[in-house]
Design an enzyme around this catalytic site. Structure first.
Site, mmCIF file in Angstrom:
data_model
loop_
_atom_site.group_PDB
_atom_site.id
_atom_site.type_symbol
_atom_site.label_atom_id
_atom_site.label_comp_id
_atom_site.label_asym_id
_atom_site.label_seq_id
_atom_site.Cartn_x
_atom_site.Cartn_y
_atom_site.Cartn_z
ATOM 1 N N GLU A 45 0.826 -1.209 0.000
ATOM 2 C CA GLU A 45 0.000 0.000 0.000
ATOM 3 C C GLU A 45 0.860 1.260 0.000
ATOM 4 O O GLU A 45 0.535 2.244 -0.678
ATOM 5 C CB GLU A 45 -0.940 0.007 1.212
ATOM 6 C CG GLU A 45 -2.009 -1.070 1.208
ATOM 7 C CD GLU A 45 -3.080 -0.839 0.152
ATOM 8 O OE1 GLU A 45 -3.071 0.218 -0.506
ATOM 9 O OE2 GLU A 45 -3.933 -1.731 -0.017
ATOM 10 N N ARG A 85 0.559 3.860 -3.142
ATOM 11 C CA ARG A 85 -0.084 5.134 -2.798
ATOM 12 C C ARG A 85 0.947 6.248 -2.620
ATOM 13 O O ARG A 85 0.927 7.243 -3.350
ATOM 14 C CB ARG A 85 -0.925 4.981 -1.523
ATOM 15 C CG ARG A 85 -2.057 3.960 -1.655
ATOM 16 C CD ARG A 85 -3.036 4.072 -0.518
ATOM 17 N NE ARG A 85 -3.921 2.912 -0.431
ATOM 18 C CZ ARG A 85 -5.185 2.957 0.005
ATOM 19 N NH1 ARG A 85 -5.714 4.104 0.383
ATOM 20 N NH2 ARG A 85 -5.914 1.868 0.081
ATOM 21 N N ASP A 111 -4.941 -9.148 -8.222
ATOM 22 C CA ASP A 111 -5.240 -8.334 -9.400
ATOM 23 C C ASP A 111 -4.036 -7.630 -10.012
ATOM 24 O O ASP A 111 -3.729 -7.778 -11.198
ATOM 25 C CB ASP A 111 -6.338 -7.319 -9.079
ATOM 26 C CG ASP A 111 -6.071 -6.537 -7.800
ATOM 27 O OD1 ASP A 111 -5.135 -6.879 -7.047
ATOM 28 O OD2 ASP A 111 -6.805 -5.566 -7.538
ATOM 29 N N GLU A 148 -12.397 0.574 -10.116
ATOM 30 C CA GLU A 148 -12.060 -0.384 -11.173
ATOM 31 C C GLU A 148 -13.004 -0.333 -12.369
ATOM 32 O O GLU A 148 -12.578 -0.496 -13.522
ATOM 33 C CB GLU A 148 -12.018 -1.805 -10.607
ATOM 34 C CG GLU A 148 -10.886 -2.055 -9.648
ATOM 35 C CD GLU A 148 -11.144 -1.553 -8.237
ATOM 36 O OE1 GLU A 148 -10.181 -1.453 -7.442
ATOM 37 O OE2 GLU A 148 -12.325 -1.246 -7.938
ATOM 38 N N THR A 152 -1.281 1.020 -10.228
ATOM 39 C CA THR A 152 -2.567 0.464 -9.814
ATOM 40 C C THR A 152 -3.347 1.415 -8.903
ATOM 41 O O THR A 152 -4.488 1.130 -8.560
ATOM 42 C CB THR A 152 -2.365 -0.900 -9.122
ATOM 43 O OG1 THR A 152 -3.605 -1.600 -9.069
ATOM 44 C CG2 THR A 152 -1.776 -0.735 -7.730
#
Length: 588
Positions: free
Chosen positions: A199, A203, A334, A493, A580
């Site tokens: 994360e 991010r 994913d 998404e 992502t």
């Protein structure tokens, strides 16, 4: 004489002892004074605010622990893998060749799009200003109560995650205000004992790199390097495989070990960020770290229980990737697949491994995971399910996830990049499947997890009403078995794939789909302060709000909505690659 000698000796000894005691006392006092001075200095370091340096026009706080100087217990073996070099092949265009339209219809269309952009910008500012006023420098705004939350190290994840969005929307005053705050982040100051490496990479690091690529502000790059060096420590394990959660004390002591049951996406999705950091800085240690993971993926791709794909969970401690038998494009796996074509793109086609990994993986996905739903109108749409596979058993569950909606954009981008027209067609069907799920719900928003009645092949199948009566949920649109998790968490998404398909095909219908989705989301999630997750997308009337607004709402979901109504030359798919978390990284 003897007595006098003895008395003299006694007096002399007393004098000597007295002198020694005085000396010891003075020495003790000096030691106490030194100790007190050390304590005072230590307390000043802890409690007195640091005086920041002024770097490139910003008040800059250096991280109080410099991970770049920390010796690794298990350093990368020589030679360090270098970024690939050579003559770059001419890559196919990903983005549609848009032409300006100066006709009356084109001018009118641009006015409509301008109004939509303005609406998205206003909603973004509503959330941003509430965060600025009520949760500044904290991780998240609580959009119902007006409080704040710290769940990502307390390093202002919403602040950092939104930097590139502020730049893209032309909010330069807000951008430089946010940059000024971000430059005071000390990565060593946190109440947490561990950091989620995945994360924090997607991010914080992704956002800083994108903000630098867009603005070229060197102070942002310095802050990204500080963070990159901290995250690089996650690879300081006996086998150089990364940890999922990095315990700071273990990292300092050289006691990190890769996990035995970790999400595949979490340990195989640092490629874009580490590669871009290596490209910008020229330091190949970042690329070397993630290349070792790519080589592991390659060695196991055709040795799992579903050859071509990797299971949802990995045993990275033993480097055995066949310990799990579940397979999905959804949560926990994913971005592993998403990054394969994107890595090929950011490396300019100079590393063919990523094309090979993508092609082999998607061949298995098409043959084993994709399914067509049974609907009364025989809709030409596809979904991705979840599989369980052993040497003797294969079972596909027709359960789909909002997470899995990213696959439309992935298939579309890779289909253009690798010249696979079939994948572009699959991309459209997956994207339209997610739109179908949105349109099926009362709120106009797709649920987090849902089950659908499936056809037995990718070809159309007739509607079986008796089966529907046995398996279906009469409260939902025909075709749905259930909405197992009916929440909407402000996820991006679905609009992500709609955006990609618009930029790839040039079909304006996707802009109309996006506007319909946007209006539904705003209507269902808006609070007095900002926007909130909701408990149930299947309800009519007022939705139940959750006091949560993840940073990706401002940085990702609204970004795709803003860009789909913007000029296609803003963040062109032929110049930038999205990580992502939707942070656009410049391709060299």
């Amino acid at each position: 004489m003897l007595a006098e000698d003895v008395q003299w000796q006694v007096l002399r000894n007393y004098a000597i002892v007295d002198g020694i005691m005085v000396a010891l006392f003075r020495r003790r006092m000096r030691l106490l004074a030194i100790l007190a001075t050390v304590i005072v200095i230590y307390l000043l370091i802890i409690f007195v605010p640091k005086r920041p340096d002024t770097l490139y026009g910003f008040a800059y706080v250096h991280s109080s622990y410099d991970w770049s100087r920390h010796p690794q217990k298990y350093p990368a073996p020589a030679p360090i893998k270098q970024l690939p070099t050579g003559n770059r092949p001419a890559l196919p265009k990903i983005q549609y060749a848009f032409e300006p339209d100066s006709s009356p219809e084109g001018v009118a269309r641009e006015q409509v799009l301008a109004e939509r952009r303005l609406n998205v910008k206003q909603k973004f500012l509503k959330g941003w200003n509430s965060y600025r006023n009520k949760a500044w420098r904290h991780d998240e705004l609580a959009p119902v109560s007006g409080g704040w939350k710290d769940g990502y190290g307390g390093w202002g994840v919403t602040l950092v995650d939104s930097l590139d969005m502020l730049w893209i929307m032309g909010l330069k005053d807000e951008f430089y205000d946010a940059v000024a705050a971000a430059m005071t982040i000390d990565w060593a100051e946190t109440d947490d004992r561990s950091v989620n490496v995945f994360e924090t990479t997607i991010r914080h690091l992704g956002a800083l790199l994108a903000a630098y690529d867009l603005s070229k502000e060197p102070a942002i790059l310095l802050k990204a390097i500080e963070l990159g060096d901290m995250l690089y420590m996650a690879f300081d394990t006996p086998n150089r495989m990364p940890v999922f959660w990095m315990n700071f004390e273990d990292a300092r002591n050289g006691e990190l070990e890769a996990g035995s049951h970790v999400p595949s996406a979490a340990v195989a999705s640092s490629g874009l960020e580490f590669t871009r950091l290596a490209q910008i800085t020229g330091d190949n240690k970042y690329y070397d770290a993630i290349d070792r993971v790519a080589q592991l993926l390659d060695s196991w791709q055709n040795r799992t229980s579903l050859p071509g794909m990797w299971p949802t969970f990995f045993d990275m401690s033993s480097m055995q990737l066949d310990m799990d038998q579940s397979y999905t494009l959804g949560a926990l796996a994913d971005s592993l697949y998403e990054y394969l074509p994107k890595m090929y793109f950011v490396l300019g086609g100079l590393e063919p491994l990523y094309e090979k990994l993508y092609r082999d993986a998607m061949a298995t996905v098409v043959n084993s995971l994709l399914f067509r739903p049974m609907t009364p109108d025989q809709d030409d749409i596809l979904f991705s399910g979840s599989a369980y596979a052993t040497a003797n058993i294969f079972n596909l569950a027709s359960e789909s996830q909002h997470f899995g909606c990213f696959a439309g954009g992935m298939f579309g981008m890779a289909g253009k990049l690798f010249d696979i027209p079939e994948h572009v067609s699959i991309a459209e069907k997956i994207t339209r499947g997610c739109v179908w799920a949105y349109d099926a719900m009362e709120t106009g928003i797709g649920p987090e997890v849902f089950n659908i009645m499936e056809c037995h092949s990718l070809e159309p199948c007739g509607w079986d009403n008796e089966r529907w009566l046995r398996e279906g949920d009469p409260s939902l649109k025909k075709g749905f078995k259930d909405a197992r998790d009916p929440r909407y968490l402000l996820r991006p998404e679905a609009i992500e794939s709609v955006f990609f398909m618009y930029r790839i095909t040039g079909d304006q219908e996707y802009q109309e789909i996006a506007w319909r989705m946007y209006q539904s989301i705003v209507n269902a999630t808006e609070t007095d302060l900002a926007f909130a997750s909701i408990e149930d997308v299947t309800v009519t009337g007022e939705t139940e709000k959750v006091d949560s607004m993840e940073s990706f709402w401002l940085s990702e979901t609204l970004k795709y909505f803003y860009l789909i109504f913007s000029s296609p030359d803003i963040i062109s798919l032929d110049q930038y690659v999205f990580n992502t978390e939707a942070h656009p990284l410049l391709r060299p």
